[in-house]
Design a protein around this motif. Structure first.
Motif, PDB file in Angstrom:
ATOM      1  N   ALA A  49      29.187  50.536  38.295  1.00 51.35           N
ATOM      2  CA  ALA A  49      29.598  49.256  37.126  1.00 51.35           C
ATOM      3  C   ALA A  49      31.080  49.419  36.764  1.00 51.35           C
ATOM      4  N   PRO A  50      31.593  48.067  36.607  1.00 52.34           N
ATOM      5  CA  PRO A  50      31.267  46.841  36.566  1.00 52.34           C
ATOM      6  C   PRO A  50      31.136  46.372  37.902  1.00 52.34           C
ATOM      7  N   PHE A  51      30.239  45.438  38.264  1.00 53.74           N
ATOM      8  CA  PHE A  51      29.585  44.762  39.517  1.00 53.74           C
ATOM      9  C   PHE A  51      30.243  43.285  39.371  1.00 53.74           C
ATOM     10  N   ALA A  52      30.933  42.935  40.309  1.00 57.70           N
ATOM     11  CA  ALA A  52      31.341  41.398  40.521  1.00 57.70           C
ATOM     12  C   ALA A  52      31.390  40.827  41.896  1.00 57.70           C
ATOM     13  N   THR A  53      30.924  39.760  42.146  1.00 58.59           N
ATOM     14  CA  THR A  53      30.964  39.121  43.391  1.00 58.59           C
ATOM     15  C   THR A  53      31.619  37.793  43.337  1.00 58.59           C
ATOM     16  N   ILE A  54      32.602  37.743  44.377  1.00 56.94           N
ATOM     17  CA  ILE A  54      33.583  36.369  44.093  1.00 56.94           C
ATOM     18  C   ILE A  54      33.383  35.884  45.480  1.00 56.94           C
ATOM     19  N   ARG A  55      33.682  34.464  45.464  1.00 59.25           N
ATOM     20  CA  ARG A  55      33.567  33.677  46.790  1.00 59.25           C
ATOM     21  C   ARG A  55      35.064  32.967  46.780  1.00 59.25           C
ATOM     22  N   PHE A  56      35.647  33.251  48.187  1.00 56.01           N
ATOM     23  CA  PHE A  56      36.797  32.238  48.159  1.00 56.01           C
ATOM     24  C   PHE A  56      36.583  30.934  49.168  1.00 56.01           C
ATOM     25  N   THR A  57      36.868  29.795  48.366  1.00 56.01           N
ATOM     26  CA  THR A  57      36.472  28.535  49.360  1.00 56.01           C
ATOM     27  C   THR A  57      37.642  28.039  50.304  1.00 56.01           C
ATOM     28  N   ASP A  58      38.839  28.650  50.086  1.00 50.15           N
ATOM     29  CA  ASP A  58      39.802  27.840  50.933  1.00 50.15           C
ATOM     30  C   ASP A  58      40.274  28.921  51.864  1.00 50.15           C
ATOM     31  N   PRO A  59      40.488  28.545  53.131  1.00 52.82           N
ATOM     32  CA  PRO A  59      40.721  29.612  54.208  1.00 52.82           C
ATOM     33  C   PRO A  59      42.259  29.805  54.112  1.00 52.82           C
ATOM     34  N   ASP A  60      42.856  29.276  53.374  1.00 53.47           N
ATOM     35  CA  ASP A  60      44.687  29.711  53.151  1.00 53.47           C
ATOM     36  C   ASP A  60      44.577  30.519  52.074  1.00 53.47           C
ATOM     37  N   GLU A  61      43.715  30.988  51.056  1.00 50.53           N
ATOM     38  CA  GLU A  61      43.603  31.952  50.221  1.00 50.53           C
ATOM     39  C   GLU A  61      44.214  33.267  50.258  1.00 50.53           C
ATOM     40  N   ALA A  62      43.662  33.969  51.450  1.00 46.59           N
ATOM     41  CA  ALA A  62      44.206  35.244  51.643  1.00 46.59           C
ATOM     42  C   ALA A  62      45.746  35.238  51.902  1.00 46.59           C
ATOM     43  N   GLY A  63      46.519  34.460  52.508  1.00 50.70           N
ATOM     44  CA  GLY A  63      47.849  34.522  52.621  1.00 50.70           C
ATOM     45  C   GLY A  63      48.663  34.132  51.506  1.00 50.70           C
ATOM     46  N   ARG A  64      48.062  33.352  50.571  1.00 45.91           N
ATOM     47  CA  ARG A  64      48.728  33.230  49.169  1.00 45.91           C
ATOM     48  C   ARG A  64      48.420  34.503  48.503  1.00 45.91           C
ATOM     49  N   LEU A  65      47.437  35.195  48.168  1.00 47.33           N
ATOM     50  CA  LEU A  65      47.081  36.352  47.601  1.00 47.33           C
ATOM     51  C   LEU A  65      48.149  37.528  48.008  1.00 47.33           C
ATOM     52  N   LEU A  66      48.199  37.740  49.286  1.00 40.36           N
ATOM     53  CA  LEU A  66      48.977  38.723  49.777  1.00 40.36           C
ATOM     54  C   LEU A  66      50.470  38.473  49.457  1.00 40.36           C
ATOM     55  N   GLY A  67      50.973  37.277  49.508  1.00 39.83           N
ATOM     56  CA  GLY A  67      52.418  36.924  48.997  1.00 39.83           C
ATOM     57  C   GLY A  67      52.559  37.408  47.515  1.00 39.83           C
ATOM     58  N   ASN A  68      51.607  36.959  46.823  1.00 37.57           N
ATOM     59  CA  ASN A  68      51.873  37.341  45.235  1.00 37.57           C
ATOM     60  C   ASN A  68      50.564  37.499  44.592  1.00 37.57           C
ATOM     61  N   PRO A  69      49.765  38.448  44.805  1.00 37.37           N
ATOM     62  CA  PRO A  69      48.649  38.539  44.155  1.00 37.37           C
ATOM     63  C   PRO A  69      48.260  38.401  42.871  1.00 37.37           C
ATOM     64  N   SER A  70      49.185  38.931  41.993  1.00 37.67           N
ATOM     65  CA  SER A  70      49.066  38.761  40.298  1.00 37.67           C
ATOM     66  C   SER A  70      49.013  37.305  39.945  1.00 37.67           C
ATOM     67  N   LEU A  71      50.106  36.535  40.648  1.00 36.51           N
ATOM     68  CA  LEU A  71      50.126  34.922  40.267  1.00 36.51           C
ATOM     69  C   LEU A  71      48.698  34.330  40.942  1.00 36.51           C
ATOM     70  N   HIS A  72      48.602  34.345  42.227  1.00 31.58           N
ATOM     71  CA  HIS A  72      47.607  33.703  42.641  1.00 31.58           C
ATOM     72  C   HIS A  72      46.289  33.729  42.763  1.00 31.58           C
ATOM     73  N   ILE A  73      45.847  35.104  42.214  1.00 26.22           N
ATOM     74  CA  ILE A  73      44.489  35.359  41.938  1.00 26.22           C
ATOM     75  C   ILE A  73      44.050  34.313  40.595  1.00 26.22           C
ATOM     76  N   GLY A  74      45.043  34.355  39.615  1.00 23.40           N
ATOM     77  CA  GLY A  74      44.683  33.328  38.478  1.00 23.40           C
ATOM     78  C   GLY A  74      44.651  31.806  39.038  1.00 23.40           C
ATOM     79  N   GLU A  75      45.543  31.526  39.846  1.00 19.85           N
ATOM     80  CA  GLU A  75      45.505  30.082  40.221  1.00 19.85           C
ATOM     81  C   GLU A  75      44.502  29.708  40.675  1.00 19.85           C
ATOM     82  N   ALA A  76      43.940  30.522  41.725  1.00 18.54           N
ATOM     83  CA  ALA A  76      42.906  30.424  42.494  1.00 18.54           C
ATOM     84  C   ALA A  76      41.570  30.030  41.642  1.00 18.54           C
TER      85      ALA A  76
END
Length: 416
Positions: A49-76
């Motif tokens: 613990a803790p346990f969490a499962t998340i789902r990404f719905t947008d195929p472009d999301e990984a590219g955004r997160l790799l560019g700036n994870p701290s910013l784009h995880i909140g925006e997602a």
């Protein structure tokens, strides 16, 4: 952003594969499952613990997160491109914040170009300070009353056990600060960043002080002045729409709670020189602010963009360097570690209980932003290295008793 930078060189699935590799190296606390847009499932972490499962719905999301994870995880999360499937937002952010240092290090080279701009944003001239304050603190009083205690204390409470109600802990915070100020009836007090007026009114009501409160928020000013008038304390407590750099009076005591985070690192020496110049020769000041246990680092880009533009939580090394240059004595330091985590947990739960009302005042995206802010900040204090410090200062080495027993004695008398 990575995808914008490399275009078709990094297809969507390849970006998610790369993100999975980064997460595998980064998640070392808790257990995170990630479902990609093609229903692929990826597991990371310790199995505990803790346990969490998340789902990404947008195929472009990984590219955004790799560019700036701290910013784009909140925006997602705000935009619904990141969905919590199991666990809750607080669980997910505990895992994410604990992994953030390694995660950002893994992709940090992609965002280094932005570092000079972030340093420029730390500058906080008066016009920018007013705009930054308005962004956050000029939200409606009705909204803040949804999750704060009745006294509208919007800063870290002070817990003795961690089990007491928010109202009790906030009252203890005010008594704790008053004890460190060593107040006497008739003392002239300057409250820098007086918020909705609760602390200033308490110092006048309970300790006989004469208080001048400074704020840059028009919304807070109106509420504070109305409260002083309603309690017939407006002759002893006066609130001003004024930057601390424009203050000219001299005071026996200066207090600042939750405002130093908005000063801006280039202005630290100016701030403490102002405190020195506004203090009487035997005066005492108490600064209560958020800091970090580690070396200086940039502000979180999501918090900076959406919540506290221009905000910055310093390391103690930065604060002490500025105090030394101002020629002040540091007469006491206290570090409050998990107190703000407990405060934020209560704010989050109270906000969730009245979330529907918040959505009527603003909208659903705003609510997602706000709950993300509260949960992310709680995680920052639990696993991310944030803390609160209380710094007592004086001009005169003999301004206070030889031992700090007086703080405990005064606090106990006030509690009784």
């Amino acid at each position: 952003m990575l995808r914008e930078a490399f275009g078709s060189v990094l297809p969507d699935r390849a970006a998610f594969d790369l993100l999975a590799k980064v997460l595998d190296r980064s998640v070392r606390y808790g257990t995170l499952a990630v479902i990609d847009p093609w229903d692929g499932r990826h597991a990371f972490g310790t199995g505990d613990a803790p346990f969490a499962t998340i789902r990404f719905t947008d195929p472009d999301e990984a590219g955004r997160l790799l560019g700036n994870p701290s910013l784009h995880i909140g925006e997602a999360y705000m935009d619904g491109r990141l969905v919590i499937e199991d666990g809750d937002l607080r669980d997910f952010l505990l895992i994410a914040v604990a992994a953030s240092d390694v995660l950002v290090e893994q992709v940090g080279g992609l965002t280094e170009f932005a570092a000079p701009l972030r340093r420029l944003r730390r500058a906080n001239p008066i016009a920018r300070a007013r705009a930054n304050v308005a962004h956050h603190y000029d939200l409606s009083e009705e909204f803040y009353r949804l999750f704060l205690d009745p006294d509208l204390q919007y800063s870290c409470a002070y817990f003795e056990t961690g089990d007491e109600p928010l109202e009790t802990a906030q009252a203890r915070k005010k008594r704790h600060i008053a004890a460190k100020l060593r107040l006497r009836p008739g003392a002239r007090v300057l409250d820098i960043g007086s918020g909705w007026g609760g602390l200033a009114l308490e110092l006048a009501r309970g300790y006989g002080a004469q208080v001048d409160g400074l704020t840059l928020s028009r919304e807070q000013l109106t509420v504070a002045q109305d409260r002083a008038a309603a309690e017939r304390l407006d002759e002893r407590v006066r609130f001003h729409l004024r930057d601390y750099r424009h203050e000219t009076g001299v005071y026996d005591r200066i207090v600042s709670v939750g405002m130093f985070e908005h000063v801006g690192q280039p202005h630290y020496r100016e701030f403490f020189e102002t405190v020195r110049d506004r203090l009487a020769p035997d005066g005492v000041a108490l600064i209560h602010a958020i800091g970090r246990r580690a070396a200086p680092a940039d502000s979180d880009p999501w918090i900076d963009k959406y919540i506290f533009p221009g905000g910055y939580c310093p390391s103690l090394s930065e604060v002490f360097a500025a105090v030394e240059k101002a020629g002040l004595w540091v007469t006491d330091v206290e570090v409050l570690r998990l107190h703000y985590a407990e405060t934020l947990k209560r704010w989050y739960n109270r906000f969730q209980a009245r979330r529907a009302t918040a959505a009527q005042i603003y909208d659903e995206r705003f609510c997602r932003m706000w709950e993300y802010y509260l949960a992310a900040c709680e995680a920052g204090f639990r696993v991310g290295g944030l803390m609160v410090f209380q710094l007592q200062l004086s001009r005169d080495v003999g301004a206070l008793p030889l031992t700090r027993d007086y703080m405990v004695d005064d606090e106990r008398r006030a509690s009784a």
